[in-house]
Design a protein around this motif. Structure first.
Motif, PDB file in Angstrom:
ATOM      1  N   LEU A  43       0.853  -1.187   0.000  1.00  0.00           N
ATOM      2  CA  LEU A  43       0.000   0.000   0.000  1.00  0.00           C
ATOM      3  C   LEU A  43       0.892   1.241   0.000  1.00  0.00           C
ATOM      4  N   PRO A  44       0.704   2.135  -0.961  1.00  0.00           N
ATOM      5  CA  PRO A  44       1.572   3.308  -1.069  1.00  0.00           C
ATOM      6  C   PRO A  44       1.408   4.283   0.101  1.00  0.00           C
ATOM      7  N   ASP A  45       2.538   4.732   0.670  1.00  0.00           N
ATOM      8  CA  ASP A  45       2.534   5.631   1.827  1.00  0.00           C
ATOM      9  C   ASP A  45       1.772   6.926   1.575  1.00  0.00           C
ATOM     10  N   ASP A  46       1.916   7.499   0.365  1.00  0.00           N
ATOM     11  CA  ASP A  46       1.238   8.773   0.088  1.00  0.00           C
ATOM     12  C   ASP A  46      -0.281   8.621   0.136  1.00  0.00           C
ATOM     13  N   SER A  47      -0.794   7.473  -0.301  1.00  0.00           N
ATOM     14  CA  SER A  47      -2.233   7.235  -0.235  1.00  0.00           C
ATOM     15  C   SER A  47      -2.676   6.944   1.195  1.00  0.00           C
ATOM     16  N   LEU A  48      -1.840   6.235   1.946  1.00  0.00           N
ATOM     17  CA  LEU A  48      -2.189   5.929   3.332  1.00  0.00           C
ATOM     18  C   LEU A  48      -2.380   7.210   4.142  1.00  0.00           C
ATOM     19  N   ALA A  49      -1.559   8.214   3.881  1.00  0.00           N
ATOM     20  CA  ALA A  49      -1.670   9.483   4.609  1.00  0.00           C
ATOM     21  C   ALA A  49      -3.052  10.105   4.409  1.00  0.00           C
ATOM     22  N   LEU A  50      -3.676   9.869   3.256  1.00  0.00           N
ATOM     23  CA  LEU A  50      -5.000  10.424   2.963  1.00  0.00           C
ATOM     24  C   LEU A  50      -6.112   9.712   3.735  1.00  0.00           C
ATOM     25  N   CYS A  70     -10.511   1.771  11.283  1.00  0.00           N
ATOM     26  CA  CYS A  70     -10.128   3.140  10.949  1.00  0.00           C
ATOM     27  C   CYS A  70      -8.626   3.150  10.703  1.00  0.00           C
ATOM     28  N   TYR A  71      -8.141   4.265  10.190  1.00  0.00           N
ATOM     29  CA  TYR A  71      -6.701   4.442  10.005  1.00  0.00           C
ATOM     30  C   TYR A  71      -6.311   5.639  10.854  1.00  0.00           C
ATOM     31  N   ARG A  72      -5.446   5.387  11.841  1.00  0.00           N
ATOM     32  CA  ARG A  72      -5.054   6.455  12.757  1.00  0.00           C
ATOM     33  C   ARG A  72      -3.595   6.260  13.176  1.00  0.00           C
ATOM     34  N   ASP A  73      -2.848   7.349  13.143  1.00  0.00           N
ATOM     35  CA  ASP A  73      -1.441   7.339  13.568  1.00  0.00           C
ATOM     36  C   ASP A  73      -0.619   6.273  12.831  1.00  0.00           C
ATOM     37  N   GLY A  74      -0.878   6.128  11.544  1.00  0.00           N
ATOM     38  CA  GLY A  74      -0.087   5.224  10.720  1.00  0.00           C
ATOM     39  C   GLY A  74      -0.440   3.754  10.820  1.00  0.00           C
ATOM     40  N   LEU A  75      -1.570   3.437  11.455  1.00  0.00           N
ATOM     41  CA  LEU A  75      -1.987   2.036  11.571  1.00  0.00           C
ATOM     42  C   LEU A  75      -3.479   1.876  11.295  1.00  0.00           C
ATOM     43  N   GLY A 120     -20.488   6.698   0.729  1.00  0.00           N
ATOM     44  CA  GLY A 120     -19.700   7.587   1.582  1.00  0.00           C
ATOM     45  C   GLY A 120     -18.978   8.650   0.782  1.00  0.00           C
ATOM     46  N   ASP A 121     -17.852   9.078   1.304  1.00  0.00           N
ATOM     47  CA  ASP A 121     -17.032  10.145   0.739  1.00  0.00           C
ATOM     48  C   ASP A 121     -16.488   9.733  -0.631  1.00  0.00           C
ATOM     49  N   THR A 122     -16.919  10.425  -1.680  1.00  0.00           N
ATOM     50  CA  THR A 122     -16.533  10.088  -3.050  1.00  0.00           C
ATOM     51  C   THR A 122     -15.027  10.198  -3.267  1.00  0.00           C
ATOM     52  N   GLU A 123     -14.418  11.263  -2.758  1.00  0.00           N
ATOM     53  CA  GLU A 123     -12.963  11.426  -2.921  1.00  0.00           C
ATOM     54  C   GLU A 123     -12.215  10.295  -2.232  1.00  0.00           C
ATOM     55  N   LEU A 124     -12.658   9.921  -1.054  1.00  0.00           N
ATOM     56  CA  LEU A 124     -12.035   8.818  -0.325  1.00  0.00           C
ATOM     57  C   LEU A 124     -12.194   7.510  -1.104  1.00  0.00           C
ATOM     58  N   GLY A 125     -13.350   7.320  -1.705  1.00  0.00           N
ATOM     59  CA  GLY A 125     -13.577   6.138  -2.538  1.00  0.00           C
ATOM     60  C   GLY A 125     -12.602   6.072  -3.704  1.00  0.00           C
ATOM     61  N   LEU A 126     -12.304   7.221  -4.320  1.00  0.00           N
ATOM     62  CA  LEU A 126     -11.336   7.262  -5.425  1.00  0.00           C
ATOM     63  C   LEU A 126      -9.925   6.959  -4.935  1.00  0.00           C
ATOM     64  N   VAL A 127      -9.588   7.438  -3.745  1.00  0.00           N
ATOM     65  CA  VAL A 127      -8.274   7.134  -3.167  1.00  0.00           C
ATOM     66  C   VAL A 127      -8.130   5.626  -2.996  1.00  0.00           C
ATOM     67  N   ILE A 128      -9.167   4.992  -2.428  1.00  0.00           N
ATOM     68  CA  ILE A 128      -9.132   3.542  -2.209  1.00  0.00           C
ATOM     69  C   ILE A 128      -9.047   2.802  -3.539  1.00  0.00           C
ATOM     70  N   LYS A 129      -9.837   3.222  -4.525  1.00  0.00           N
ATOM     71  CA  LYS A 129      -9.809   2.578  -5.837  1.00  0.00           C
ATOM     72  C   LYS A 129      -8.417   2.676  -6.447  1.00  0.00           C
ATOM     73  N   ASN A 130      -7.808   3.861  -6.372  1.00  0.00           N
ATOM     74  CA  ASN A 130      -6.469   4.036  -6.926  1.00  0.00           C
ATOM     75  C   ASN A 130      -5.434   3.214  -6.166  1.00  0.00           C
ATOM     76  N   MET A 131      -5.612   3.073  -4.846  1.00  0.00           N
ATOM     77  CA  MET A 131      -4.707   2.220  -4.071  1.00  0.00           C
ATOM     78  C   MET A 131      -4.816   0.773  -4.534  1.00  0.00           C
TER      79      MET A 131
END
Length: 148
Positions: A43-50, A70-75, A120-131
């Motif tokens: 999983l790419p770090d730049d996407s995880l930050a989002l 959830c994703y919190r504090d890098g986990l 849910g959040d459309t932008e977040l959905g695109l981030v997940i799809k791209n990941m």
């Protein structure tokens, strides 16, 4: 030898039984698997930050199971109760999730064929799809029993 996952739906009784079982083990297992995937670089770090501070629900309809995390504090962290409105939720039958993981089908095709629900959040959905699209699965060796 190529293996194809067929479309199928588990018997309704499994959904009934599955929904009555504790759901937290699913959340713990999925969060742990995602942490391993992140740690080994799938999983790419730049996407995880989002994903920071965001909550997710994955529901396997025909198995009656769900995983919340959830994703919190890098986990990725399991949530032991489902949030009232997660930032993003995915709902599908087991076969659709398996086809997605095996890259037999892409999320867009499953979504437009009404086999995968994303809410849910459309932008977040695109981030997940791209990941998901960016994951390069390692090649596993072929077992001798499957060679011709």
């Amino acid at each position: 030898m190529s293996f194809s996952i067929p479309r199928f739906k588990l018997p309704g009784v499994l959904s009934t039984i599955g929904a009555r079982l504790p759901q937290w083990p699913h959340s713990l297992a999925l969060a742990s698997a995602l942490n391993v995937a992140a740690r080994i670089g799938l999983l790419p770090d730049d996407s995880l930050a989002l994903l920071e501070g965001r909550s997710f629900l994955v529901e396997v309809l025909d198995a009656g199971g769900q995983a919340c995390f959830c994703y919190r504090d890098g986990l990725f962290r399991p949530l032991f109760t489902a949030p009232a409105s997660p930032d993003l939720s995915f709902r599908a039958n087991l076969s659709a999730f398996l086809q997605l993981l095996a890259r037999q089908e892409d999320p867009d095709t499953l979504f437009f064929n009404r086999e995968l629900s994303i809410v849910g959040d459309t932008e977040l959905g695109l981030v997940i799809k791209n990941m998901l699209d960016a994951i390069e699965w390692p090649q596993l060796p072929t077992l001798p029993i499957f060679r011709h």
